[in-house]
Design an enzyme around this catalytic site. Structure first.
Site, PDB file in Angstrom:
ATOM      1  CG  ASP A 106       9.768  22.126  45.469  1.00  0.00           C
ATOM      2  OD1 ASP A 106       8.804  21.895  46.214  1.00  0.00           O
ATOM      3  OD2 ASP A 106      10.804  22.692  45.840  1.00  0.00           O
TER       4      ASP A 106
ATOM      5  CG  HIS B 193      18.233  18.992  47.130  1.00  0.00           C
ATOM      6  ND1 HIS B 193      19.014  18.879  48.253  1.00  0.00           N
ATOM      7  CD2 HIS B 193      17.019  19.439  47.536  1.00  0.00           C
ATOM      8  CE1 HIS B 193      18.295  19.238  49.297  1.00  0.00           C
ATOM      9  NE2 HIS B 193      17.092  19.590  48.896  1.00  0.00           N
TER      10      HIS B 193
HETATM   11  N1  CMC Z   1      18.860  23.520  36.030  1.00  0.00           N
HETATM   12  C1  CMC Z   1      20.022  23.660  35.342  1.00  0.00           C
HETATM   13  N2  CMC Z   1      21.237  23.679  35.886  1.00  0.00           N
HETATM   14  C2  CMC Z   1      21.314  23.551  37.220  1.00  0.00           C
HETATM   15  C3  CMC Z   1      20.168  23.381  38.017  1.00  0.00           C
HETATM   16  C4  CMC Z   1      18.905  23.357  37.370  1.00  0.00           C
HETATM   17  N3  CMC Z   1      17.774  23.217  38.075  1.00  0.00           N
HETATM   18  N4  CMC Z   1      20.519  23.270  39.311  1.00  0.00           N
HETATM   19  C5  CMC Z   1      21.866  23.363  39.336  1.00  0.00           C
HETATM   20  N5  CMC Z   1      22.325  23.523  38.087  1.00  0.00           N
HETATM   21  C6  CMC Z   1      23.743  23.613  37.682  1.00  0.00           C
HETATM   22  C7  CMC Z   1      24.305  24.985  38.015  1.00  0.00           C
HETATM   23  O1  CMC Z   1      24.187  25.882  36.923  1.00  0.00           O
HETATM   24  C8  CMC Z   1      25.733  24.665  38.353  1.00  0.00           C
HETATM   25  O2  CMC Z   1      26.447  24.516  37.155  1.00  0.00           O
HETATM   26  P1  CMC Z   1      28.002  24.950  37.066  1.00  0.00           P
HETATM   27  O3  CMC Z   1      28.709  24.048  38.039  1.00  0.00           O
HETATM   28  O4  CMC Z   1      28.359  24.693  35.658  1.00  0.00           O
HETATM   29  O5  CMC Z   1      28.068  26.384  37.469  1.00  0.00           O
HETATM   30  C9  CMC Z   1      25.670  23.295  39.011  1.00  0.00           C
HETATM   31  O6  CMC Z   1      24.457  22.690  38.499  1.00  0.00           O
HETATM   32  C10 CMC Z   1      25.588  23.345  40.536  1.00  0.00           C
HETATM   33  O7  CMC Z   1      24.537  24.227  40.875  1.00  0.00           O
HETATM   34  P2  CMC Z   1      24.572  25.179  42.159  1.00  0.00           P
HETATM   35  O8  CMC Z   1      23.632  26.316  41.959  1.00  0.00           O
HETATM   36  O9  CMC Z   1      25.990  25.522  42.484  1.00  0.00           O
HETATM   37  O10 CMC Z   1      24.022  24.179  43.251  1.00  0.00           O
HETATM   38  P3  CMC Z   1      23.420  24.568  44.634  1.00  0.00           P
HETATM   39  O11 CMC Z   1      23.611  23.397  45.487  1.00  0.00           O
HETATM   40  O12 CMC Z   1      23.970  25.869  45.103  1.00  0.00           O
HETATM   41  O13 CMC Z   1      21.862  24.801  44.313  1.00  0.00           O
HETATM   42  C11 CMC Z   1      19.570  24.427  44.000  1.00  0.00           C
HETATM   43  C12 CMC Z   1      20.881  23.880  44.591  1.00  0.00           C
HETATM   44  C13 CMC Z   1      18.405  23.581  44.501  1.00  0.00           C
HETATM   45  C14 CMC Z   1      19.340  25.869  44.483  1.00  0.00           C
HETATM   46  C15 CMC Z   1      19.646  24.383  42.450  1.00  0.00           C
HETATM   47  O14 CMC Z   1      19.807  23.061  42.012  1.00  0.00           O
HETATM   48  C16 CMC Z   1      18.458  25.041  41.789  1.00  0.00           C
HETATM   49  O15 CMC Z   1      18.424  26.272  41.615  1.00  0.00           O
HETATM   50  N6  CMC Z   1      17.404  24.223  41.426  1.00  0.00           N
HETATM   51  C17 CMC Z   1      16.178  24.768  40.903  1.00  0.00           C
HETATM   52  C18 CMC Z   1      15.324  25.280  42.033  1.00  0.00           C
HETATM   53  C19 CMC Z   1      14.688  24.153  42.828  1.00  0.00           C
HETATM   54  O16 CMC Z   1      14.122  23.220  42.272  1.00  0.00           O
HETATM   55  N7  CMC Z   1      14.723  24.289  44.165  1.00  0.00           N
HETATM   56  C20 CMC Z   1      14.070  23.347  45.068  1.00  0.00           C
HETATM   57  C21 CMC Z   1      15.034  22.588  45.940  1.00  0.00           C
HETATM   58  S1  CMC Z   1      14.200  21.217  46.797  1.00  0.00           S
HETATM   59  C22 CMC Z   1      13.068  21.931  47.866  1.00  0.00           C
HETATM   60  C23 CMC Z   1      13.660  22.884  48.850  1.00  0.00           C
HETATM   61  O17 CMC Z   1      14.722  22.613  49.426  1.00  0.00           O
HETATM   62  O18 CMC Z   1      13.030  23.894  49.100  1.00  0.00           O
END
Ligand code: CMC
Length: 430
Positions: free
Chosen positions: A364, A306
């Protein structure tokens, strides 16, 4: 940060920037005059360090795993309150008295039907249309049906539009579902509570009597409370930005639904369930964990991670409890998907990669299992999220409209394209 100003050096200039303090949470550096004073913009793609507004509605402490609606912890609201009470709280800032609650419930109930012509609107969709596509279109189309509540300068019209959307969202969501399975629409029944009415509109058929299961209704109501608001997330920011131009509330909420649909946001519940189904059995988990950790593989563990929570999402804890309640009530002793989810969570929570990046289950992760057990197809999961989030979007939109300092949202950019150049005719181009 406790001082009231901060000094920033931009090339050869030094500027004093005011620092503002909230009730709780990080302070902000007010950079609104920065461009005027220095000619420089700030750069923050993804808005990881940017507060886009002042708000009194929802507070998240991502490190501690805290979520408050108007100051009340989500755990207490989910345990003791109901969804319409939460709607009242988010909209008006205080919990209602018994009389206020009865009046609010009554007012919402009076708006549950949609214009009969909306039925024909549905007929234009293919049977296999995704219900989120239908929701984006139908909620936007409400502005074509309810002209008397699109003048955003009139507080009364704003209030009626808000009531209409909270009340009609379940009706439209149930219609989208019924349409996709070829069953007749079920009209709302106003002596039922909000969530029981929704369950009936989804699962009743004209040829049989439908009895609402109170345990499932309560569980779904709690799920709605968990999803009701989440401060300035992507869809809420979309609603605020759309609203900042003066667009009508139905159009703004339709924009929010479109944003919510993406798998990184509300679409994650659908994606998480599909992922659990794809994994299938606990023995395949290590291979998916490896994929999630592989930099060259785009796969992510859906329902994990998140932007704000760097700790267990407090909503995920309540959701997990709710999942067990629902499965128990339905007599589902062994759900292979739940087995995979529990094991996957345990493995990920011990894995160095997830620990180091502070990736925990989010709301989720378990919601799909619960909703599936209740009888909803995966394509409806994000629709249910949209239904519940509508009140949050409306509360945030209203707060913005009522703010006298509100201006159109207009970010700037760091231009990295070609500098100015002269047009060359086709004949002269090499
Ligand atoms: N699985 C594996 N690696 C992950 C994941 C994951 N679910 N989420 C983040 N990472 C890694 C990502 O690859 C990155 O690694 P690095 O620093 O080595 O490049 C690091 O963690 C930070 O990730 P980010 O994408 O920069 O983080 P963000 O804050 O931009 O993204 C997120 C947040 C929710 C989009 C992301 O964690 C994600 O894609 N999660 C899966 C989708 C999900 O479950 N979304 C629902 C969110 S809660 C409900 C809502 O708000 O709608």
């Amino acid at each position: 940060m406790s001082s009231n100003s901060s000094t920033l050096n931009v090339e050869d200039r030094s500027v004093e920037l005011p620092v503002k303090h909230g009730t709780i949470g990080p302070s902000v550096i007010d950079i609104s005059k920065l461009y005027g004073q220095t000619g420089a913009f700030t750069y923050d793609p993804g808005f990881t360090s940017t507060a886009s507004c002042e708000s009194k509605i929802t507070y998240i402490d991502g490190d501690a795993g805290v979520l408050l609606y108007r100051g009340y912890p989500i755990e207490q609201l989910a345990e003791h309150g109901d969804f319409l009470e939460t709607c009242y709280l988010l909209l008006y800032g205080e919990l209602p008295t018994a009389a206020q609650k009865a009046d609010f419930d009554y007012r919402v109930t009076r708006h549950t039907m949609v214009h009969e012509q909306m039925n024909r609107f549905f007929m234009g969709f293919r049977r296999d249309a995704h219900p989120m596509a239908i929701m984006v279109a139908c909620v936007g189309a409400l502005s074509a049906f309810y002209h008397d509540s699109t003048d955003i300068s009139d507080p009364q019209q704003r209030m009626i539009a808000s009531m209409r959307m909270i009340a009609k969202m379940p009706t439209l969501a149930a219609m989208a579902y019924k349409y996709s399975i070829g069953q007749p629409f079920v009209y709302p029944q106003n002596d039922l509570d909000y969530t029981s009415n929704f369950l009936r509109m989804c699962f009743a058929v004209p040829c049989e009597e439908y009895k609402v299961n109170p345990v499932l209704s309560r569980a779904l109501d709690r799920i709605f409370i968990l999803h009701a608001d989440h401060e300035q997330n992507a869809s809420t920011s979309t609603v605020r930005l759309a609203g900042s131009s003066g667009a009508n509330p139905f159009a703004c909420i339709a924009a929010g639904i479109a944003c919510l649909w993406g798998p990184a946001h509300g679409g994650a519940n659908e994606a998480a369930l599909k992922m659990l189904e794809e994994i299938g059995t606990p023995d395949r988990i290590p291979q998916y964990i490896a994929k999630a950790k592989d930099k060259n593989d785009p796969f992510r563990l859906m329902g994990f991670g998140h932007r704000v929570y760097k700790n267990y999402d407090p909503r995920a804890r309540i959701m997990q409890k709710t999942t067990h309640e629902v499965l128990n009530e339905l007599g589902i002793k062994d759900d292979p998907l739940l087995d995979v989810a529990v094991e996957l969570e345990q493995i990920a929570l011990k894995d160095e990669y997830f620990l180091e990046k502070k990736l925990y289950p989010n709301i989720d992760f378990y919601s799909g299992i619960t909703l599936k057990a209740m009888g909803f197809p995966t394509s409806m999961f994000t629709v249910l999220f949209a239904l519940a989030r509508t009140v949050g979007w409306i509360a945030q939109w209203s707060e913005m409209i009522e703010d006298p300092s509100q201006r159109i949202g207009r970010p700037r950019q760091l231009y990295i394209g070609s500098p100015k150049r002269d047009y060359v005719t086709v004949a002269q181009r090499g």
